[in-house]
Write an enzyme that holds these catalytic residues in place. Sequence first.
Site: not given
Length: 649
Positions: A315, A369
């Site tokens: 993330d 990401e």
Amino acid sequence: MNSVKTYTLFTDHDVYLFKEGKHYKLYDKFGAHSVEKDGVQGVYFSVWAPNAKKVSVIGNFNNWNHKEHILYPRWDGSGVWEGFIAGLTWGTLYKYAIETAYGDLLEKSDPYALSWEQNIQAASLISTTWYEWQDKEWMDNRWKVNRLEAPVSVYEMHLGSWVREEATPDQFLNYRDIAKKLVPYIKEMGFTHVEFMPVMEFPYDPSWGYQITGFYAATSRFGSPQDLMFLIDELHKNGIGVILDWVPSHFPGDANGLHRFDGSFLYEHEDPRKGFHPDWKSYIFNYGRNEVKSFLISNAMFWLERYHVDGLRVDAVTSMLHLDYSRNEGEWEPNEYGGNVNLEAKQFLQEFNTAVYKEFGDTIITIAEESSDFPLLTKPVHDGGVGFGMKWMMGWMHDTLDYFKLDPIHRKNNHHKLTFASMYMYNENYMMPLSHDEVVHGKASLIYKMPGDEWQKFANLRTLYVYMYTHPGAKLLFMGDEFGQTSEWNFKKSLDWHLLQYPVHKGLQTLIKDLNHIYRYESAFYENQFNPKGFEWVEADDQDNSVYVYIRKGKRRDDVFMVVLNLTPRVLEYKIGVNEATHWEVIFNSDDKRYSGGGIDPEIIKEEPKEWMNRPRSITLKLPPLSGLILKQKKDKKYKLHRIKLHKK
């Protein structure tokens, strides 16, 4: 009298690797471990607190008294405190009482604890990750599913809000109860993988799990470590891979967490320009500190090894790699070369990818990401890359949604929003996400992003899905989007499964099943998904009609499909150039009545031996309105087409 006995699990080599940032299995050393000393069962504790004056173990076994069980500092300057306490067993609550250099007394939960309480106290539990796995066949063969030349269709989900019992809508299901519902659903829908939003322990539900305090603990909201392992085991036994969201980018400032762990800036960077995240009001790891790198890479190894996870989606990589992320001029300091790249974070990510791929090979996937155009993100580290297996294709997602939001009358002026991705789609190994971030915070659900009346909204979304599934790259779809969830995602409640009683929602769900089936079983859509040989434009510039035509090709010469998108609400008779000695048949129509479409037959009206679109022959095809068609190439007129068997339910 101190009730702690001397004991250690550390060798000199362990300490050396830890201090060098090269110890990648610290979970075997730090934390609470059941051991035997002098014939007596008990627990060995170890914690890193180099700037502490004193560290003791407190818990429900000593009335949280910090004077009774004082750990011993190692002699080697490692900052490790350790010791053995007799008689403790699994389920015992504990924390570390840390006396700082300034005389303050902090109560900290164990950074390596395997379980945490679910309350304000949030103490650690002496626990275990022992489990009898039943997924050997999956583990031996998962390389076939996780390799780049395999179809990867991911169902992204939040465990707390996917489904709840109607009788108890305010209660979470246990991991085992989720397994009973999730496994058959994923099998029926045809997804190859599920991706769980963070399952690591976190204190604040509205963070969705992205503000982690217990990096080594499966959140006890849904049960024990073994309950989560059961869920993963059941998915594996049914041929479904598991990806976890992993958050090495930041952590919250909770008093019992990593922030100022021993009274100093231990895990976070001391300089707030590098150590504090202004958007999330959280703290950024110090990627230049070797012990922190060992902590984080060990954490990745832990989930891959102990929980048999098949991949980690990392993330907020953009925030990690850019010193100026979400900062104004003067709020960040350039690197030694005058640039905005966080060189320490880049090196950490390179070391992380190198370590996990060395340990597990191509049996696992790492996914970034990352929303900028940071170069070489999925290229090998030895070639100067960062080493990820895949990267989310955020530009494709934004361009696609921006285009489909438009009323069809305005699409011709934005025609190349859908073609622009072909300029860069092979720069990295891309996963195409329609993720949770796109259906929250006032952005509207996917179905309500679409223009027009109900029929047009569903027709548009069906066509968007055809475009997504036939475009090069792996796929990711957030839960609820497969059946047209009408409200934005709400982490506090179950998805609106009752919508499936309505034909338009049921039809959309059936379309996703069939697209998953085509993607998984027709090699032209995945064999070359990261290879330029797999894609070719036939018509990319017809903005007046808002029609797109492209070819997808497998490794065999005759493994060829053509995709035609009509993004206007008009029925068109459309002439398409084709190659010599090729014949075509429509095998998929998003306007089919089985998908609650209009049911217009996309027949091939005629074939002509005349040059068209720089190709020697042409076919004229009837295009339903707001539709996506898939045609399969036949070798010749005598070739009997192998029809794709779609779901009949």
